[in-house]
Design a protein around this motif. Structure first.
Motif, PDB file in Angstrom:
ATOM      1  N   LEU A   1       0.852  -1.183   0.000  1.00 38.20           N
ATOM      2  CA  LEU A   1       0.000   0.000   0.000  1.00 38.20           C
ATOM      3  C   LEU A   1       0.890   1.237   0.000  1.00 38.20           C
ATOM      4  CD1 LEU A   1      -2.763   1.387   0.187  1.00 38.20           C
ATOM      5  CD2 LEU A   1      -2.656   1.102   2.673  1.00 38.20           C
ATOM      6  N   ARG A   2       0.770   2.045  -1.056  1.00 39.86           N
ATOM      7  CA  ARG A   2       1.575   3.254  -1.208  1.00 39.86           C
ATOM      8  C   ARG A   2       0.672   4.479  -1.151  1.00 39.86           C
ATOM      9  NH1 ARG A   2       6.642   1.789  -3.246  1.00 39.86           N
ATOM     10  NH2 ARG A   2       6.731  -0.401  -3.912  1.00 39.86           N
ATOM     11  N   VAL A   3       0.925   5.325  -0.139  1.00 37.77           N
ATOM     12  CA  VAL A   3       0.123   6.548   0.015  1.00 37.77           C
ATOM     13  C   VAL A   3       1.071   7.714   0.325  1.00 37.77           C
ATOM     14  CG1 VAL A   3      -2.120   7.328   0.869  1.00 37.77           C
ATOM     15  CG2 VAL A   3      -1.444   4.969   1.230  1.00 37.77           C
ATOM     16  N   SER A   4       2.226   7.729  -0.315  1.00 35.16           N
ATOM     17  CA  SER A   4       3.220   8.775  -0.080  1.00 35.16           C
ATOM     18  C   SER A   4       2.897  10.021  -0.904  1.00 35.16           C
ATOM     19  CB  SER A   4       4.619   8.257  -0.449  1.00 35.16           C
ATOM     20  OG  SER A   4       4.985   7.167   0.363  1.00 35.16           O
ATOM     21  N   PHE A   5       3.544  11.139  -0.526  1.00 35.39           N
ATOM     22  CA  PHE A   5       3.430  12.416  -1.243  1.00 35.39           C
ATOM     23  C   PHE A   5       1.976  12.880  -1.340  1.00 35.39           C
ATOM     24  CE2 PHE A   5       7.251  10.296  -2.801  1.00 35.39           C
ATOM     25  CZ  PHE A   5       8.198  11.259  -2.551  1.00 35.39           C
ATOM     26  N   ASN A   6       1.299  12.823  -0.201  1.00 36.47           N
ATOM     27  CA  ASN A   6      -0.031  13.390  -0.075  1.00 36.47           C
ATOM     28  C   ASN A   6       0.013  14.467   1.008  1.00 36.47           C
ATOM     29  OD1 ASN A   6      -2.270  11.924  -1.786  1.00 36.47           O
ATOM     30  ND2 ASN A   6      -0.852  10.314  -1.146  1.00 36.47           N
TER      31      ASN A   6
END
Length: 573
Positions: free
Chosen positions: A155-160
């Motif tokens: 699960l990738r939720v970076s750069f938010n």
């Protein structure tokens, strides 16, 4: 018209085509002007068993619910860089899509502030393994969106812009990427405030580049192996912060604290650790007591990779920190303010392979400094103050295994006479007997013990039985610079005046940076000899005064002693 291929790229076009495509498995629509995606607009593609479908930067403003309903074999779906497309449209399209084979879903760079709670309802019970939500503008992350996804691994939720995380269980998750958000508090992943984990199979957790100030203690990650939490505002690493991470092998804490101010005793009580980075934390290790320095990594007996670059070390502290790391293979000491390397600065490191010491102020080392690291294969000494390298600089045992040594960007001497010199001392100290106590107890003790300099002091280093003049001549040649301690007693000494005549020649030959003059007191006019006046007029000098301004004096001395001969002089105090 038929076109047979396995991968089709449509770039800068609309969707409507007059030809049929067969045997296509991957389709990418890139930089087009599609506007509206519908089942009708891409019906020609459904004659194929499409496995990968990618829509990137096509100015899509509308995605009709039935658009993807005829794609029954898709394994990977990407919708990226579509800022005008609503998240609800994507949700409705997923709800009408046969997703039994879907394993990878990428929804990046769409500028979404939020996504609906039922966004992934259609794929919850299927075999989805990878979800990528990077580079949107999400402010909230709800783990219930992904709960009951029994095959989700990544699960990738970076750069938010995530600042709020709502906890829920994802039992299958292996890798979680939450870097570059606005998280201020370490998320808790313990179920009902107990010891049971909401992410029991997590192996990799990235929280780098957030706004976390206090990390407390990591709990409920029973299988975590890699933790990246660098570039946060963590000012203190507390005792037992990572102790509950029983399987942790890789810990990255680079650029934390800005600067890192405190490391508590027991902070790295992590017996399983194999890799540790404290790069660019600007931590001053002298703040730790000698016993704390020695115990800091004493639990990490399997540590093979250590990055201490961008911190404040010296040749006394370093061996205390690394002396117990017998499995160390990689050591980075870049920009750690190292100068002279005395024997013993490197304890026995039997399997060390890489040693990086670039961007320091190293000007020399003892002959046996590398005697206990002979397994080295790569040695990096670039960007230092090294003038001389000759056949005696490195031991034969070291050279036997060494595959590469980097010495670029050092101020090497170029003449044969200079290259043949072999400096054993950083400086030869000239002083009179009346100032011996200050020289030994203040000057030498402070600079050798705290900064790693090595001085030639005639009371200590001259060879017994040889004439003093012979000793002076011999040890001046072994010294890179000359320090002259000037006082009224010095000015009245005929022997010291003779030494002044000798070092004047050194100054004329090598420049004024080859000398450092220290004034302990103002000279009376009757003691100011002509040679001494000439020396003071031609060479900058530093004035010592105990109390106010003393720190400035020592900083100036250290800077001047480390300056390469031939560089411009520093400001006079």
């Amino acid at each position: 018209m038929y076109k047979i291929c396995s991968h089709l790229l449509w770039e800068k076009s609309n969707l409507y085509s007059t030809f049929f495509l067969v045997n296509v498995r991957t389709i990418t629509f890139l930089n087009g002007n599609i506007r509206t995606l519908s089942r009708e607009s891409i019906k020609n593609l459904t004659f194929n068993d499409i496995l990968k479908l990618n829509f990137t930067n096509n100015a899509v403003v509308r995605l009709e619910p039935e658009t993807l309903s005829n794609f029954t074999t898709i394994v990977s779906l990407t919708i990226s860089s579509e800022p005008a497309l609503l998240a609800t449209d994507v949700m409705n399209a997923l709800n009408h899509m046969k997703t039994a084979h879907l394993k990878s879903l990428t929804l990046t760079r769409n500028d979404w502030l939020y996504i609906p709670n039922d966004m992934f309802k259609a794929i919850k019970t299927n075999k989805i393994r990878n979800i990528n939500l990077n580079r949107n503008n999400l402010q909230l992350l709800n783990f219930s969106w992904f709960s009951n996804m029994s095959h989700l691994l990544n699960l990738r939720v970076s750069f938010n812009k995530i600042s709020t995380i709502i906890q829920d269980s994802i039992f299958s998750l292996r890798n979680l990427f939450l870097g570059s958000n606005e998280i201020t508090k370490l998320p808790k992943f313990c179920i009902n405030h107990g010891n049971k984990s909401a992410l029991p199979n997590l192996r990799h957790l990235s929280l780098s580049n957030n706004r976390i100030g206090n990390i407390g203690q990591f709990r409920c990650f029973p299988r975590l192996k890699t933790l990246k939490i660098g570039d946060n505002w963590i000012g203190t690493i507390n005792k037992n912060t990572f102790t509950e991470l029983k399987e942790l092998t890789d810990l990255s804490l680079q650029v934390i604290g800005k600067p890192l101010k405190k490391i508590e005793d027991g902070a790295f009580n992590i017996p399983s650790l194999q890799r540790l980075s404290l790069r660019d934390c600007h931590f001053r290790f002298e703040r730790l007591s000698p016993s704390a320095q020695s115990s800091m990594l004493s639990s990490c007996r399997d540590l093979g990779f250590l990055d201490l670059s961008g911190n404040y070390l010296n040749s006394t502290i370093l061996p205390r920190i690394i002396s117990q790391l017998k499995q160390l293979r990689y050591l980075n000491l870049e920009n750690t303010r190292l100068s002279f390397l005395p024997e013993g600065v490197f304890p026995e490191l039997p399997v060390i392979q890489t040693l990086i010491m670039t961007m320091n102020q190293i000007y020399g080392w003892d002959r046996d400094v590398f005697a206990r690291v002979t397994s080295l294969q790569y040695l990096d000494l670039r960007h230092n103050l090294i003038k001389i390298v000759n056949e005696s600089s490195f031991q034969t045992a070291l050279l036997a295994n060494l595959k590469k040594i980097s010495l670029a960007k050092n101020p090497f001497a170029c003449t044969c006479e200079q290259i043949c010199d072999d400096y054993e001392y950083h400086a030869f100290v000239v002083y009179c007997d009346e100032n011996r106590m200050w020289v030994h107890d203040e000057f030498v003790k402070k600079l050798e013990n705290e900064e790693g300099f090595k001085f030639c002091i005639y009371h200590r280093d001259f060879e017994v039985g040889k004439p003093i003049s012979v000793n002076i001549d011999q040890y001046l040649k072994k010294s890179w610079k000359v320090v002259v301690i000037i006082s009224n007693a010095f000015a009245k000494s005929e022997w010291c005046q003779w030494e002044v005549d000798i070092i004047q020649e050194r100054r004329r030959r090598e420049g004024r940076n080859a000398l450092l003059l220290v004034m302990l007191e103002n000279l009376t006019s009757k003691n100011m000899t002509s040679p001494l006046r000439t020396l003071l007029d031609s060479t900058p000098h530093l004035r010592y005064k105990k109390g106010i301004g003393e720190n400035l004096f020592w900083n100036a001395v250290i800077k001047d002693l480390r300056k390469a001969v031939g560089q411009p002089p520093i400001s006079e105090l």
